[in-house]
Scaffold this motif. Structure first.
Motif: not given
Length: 392
Positions: A126-142, A289-295
């Protein structure tokens, strides 16, 4: 980490050339009109035959999945949120376990979590393409959602043969989240680039394209235009896109007495033409504010490809597209005064702006060429693929 810098809508595997090996392209939802980069990745392959697999098929789509058990109608959307039934599970199992399939390529981290159990059950890489919110905001949801997603990423990173972020910025975020650096392979995305010459001298005004959400920074764009001296303050501004901030932005533009046209959602072809009608692209993306950034910012690639100089903040992966002083101007994130000064410099010297735009067009045509992308991606497929005929 290793750095590597037009299709028919609604196409299926039957329409595509048959190669010796197959790769399951997994996207939970096939395929949002904005996700042209996934379409270009899929259609650029020459030695591997893509099989499109996911949960749901959009009615308005760029591509039609080969296996997607749920429709985009109300019943299908509802069913897709429930535990999958035997028919759906059988479709996913059979698609991945096919002996001709050498690996699974999931797009976005959350889609990798959907594909993971089927790849593991079939013994397929399995390979996974990473595009943005998958490592910038989703992991840091409360709360529990963030904890579950981080735990899932840890499992995904452990099983995956390779992780493919689309920018160095995202590569660094992926490693910070615990990925093995040896698995992280930076490959810039494929885009179907228009190789027409940059616009002639009759383009005027400022243009923005993107969702009207906090991360895109449109309030800063309007504030920066309001700070311009006359006659530059009177240049027309076109805002293309939709989102929850539209009403607020319209009020801001009216309060500042700016010449702003809110053009709403437009097709890819319409966006390309609108870009070419303007003198400068301004997209002051910033961390939400939720950490989302431009990948990376695909729209910055599209603007440069259209021959526009780009004015933006130094944020996320954007500087990997926009070379400061060469293809546009980048200023410190959140500095509205500096953003306004950068706009003034480009608007006051149209010939310099056109030179920046031509240099940007050359840069993106090299970095994001679909053939270059396909060569790097298929080399990675060759490296990690299961032996021909392997299945469990």
């Amino acid at each position: 980490m290793t750095t590597h810098p037009t299709s028919t809508a609604g196409s299926t595997a039957a329409d595509r050339p048959h190669g010796r090996r197959r790769v399951v392209m997994w996207r939970d939802y096939w395929l949002a009109p904005s996700e042209t980069f996934i379409r270009e990745t899929t259609t650029a392959l020459t030695r591997w035959e893509p099989v499109l697999v996911g949960r749901r098929q959009f009615d308005t789509t760029l591509m039609t999945a080969d296996v997607a058990p749920y429709s985009d109608r109300f019943a299908g959307r509802l069913a897709s949120r429930l535990p999958a039934g035997p028919r759906a599970r059988r479709g996913w199992r059979d698609a991945v376990a096919d002996p001709r399939v050498g690996l699974v390529h999931a797009h976005f981290g959350q889609d990798g979590l959907s594909a993971l159990p089927w790849a593991r059950a079939a013994g397929k890489p399995l390979i996974v393409s990473i595009y943005g919110m998958d490592v910038t905001s989703l992991p840091w949801r409360r709360g529990a959602d963030g904890r579950r997603f981080r735990a899932g990423l840890a499992e995904l990173f452990d099983y995956a043969s390779a992780l493919v972020p689309v920018s160095q910025f995202l590569a660094d975020r992926t490693v910070e989240l615990g990925a093995d650096p040896a698995k992280v392979r930076l490959i810039y995305p494929a885009l179907g680039l228009d190789h027409r010459p940059a616009p002639a001298g009759d383009a005027v005004g400022i243009v923005f394209v993107g969702r009207l959400v906090e991360k895109k920074g449109v309030p800063d764009l309007l504030a920066a235009v309001a700070r311009l001296p006359e006659p530059l303050r009177s240049v027309p501004v076109t805002v293309v896109g939709y989102g929850p901030l539209r009403d607020e932005l319209e009020r801001q533009a009216a309060d500042l007495d700016l010449r702003v046209t809110f053009a709403g959602r437009r097709s890819s072809a319409e966006v390309a033409e609108i870009l070419r009608e303007h003198a400068v692209f301004c997209g002051p993306s910033q961390r939400a504010a939720n950490g989302d950034a431009e990948g990376l910012g695909m729209v910055f690639v599209e603007a440069s490809n259209a021959g526009l100089p780009v004015v933006t903040y130094r944020h996320g992966g954007v500087p990997e597209v926009v070379a400061d002083g060469e293809t546009g101007l980048t200023v410190p994130e959140g500095d509205v005064a500096a953003l306004s000064n950068a706009l003034a410099r480009v608007l006051a010297d149209p010939e310099w702006g056109r030179r920046l735009g031509r240099a940007g067009q050359q840069r993106v045509n090299h970095l994001f060429d679909r053939h270059r992308h396909a060569a790097h991606l298929e080399a990675l497929y060759d490296e990690v693929a299961a032996p021909l005929g392997a299945t469990r």
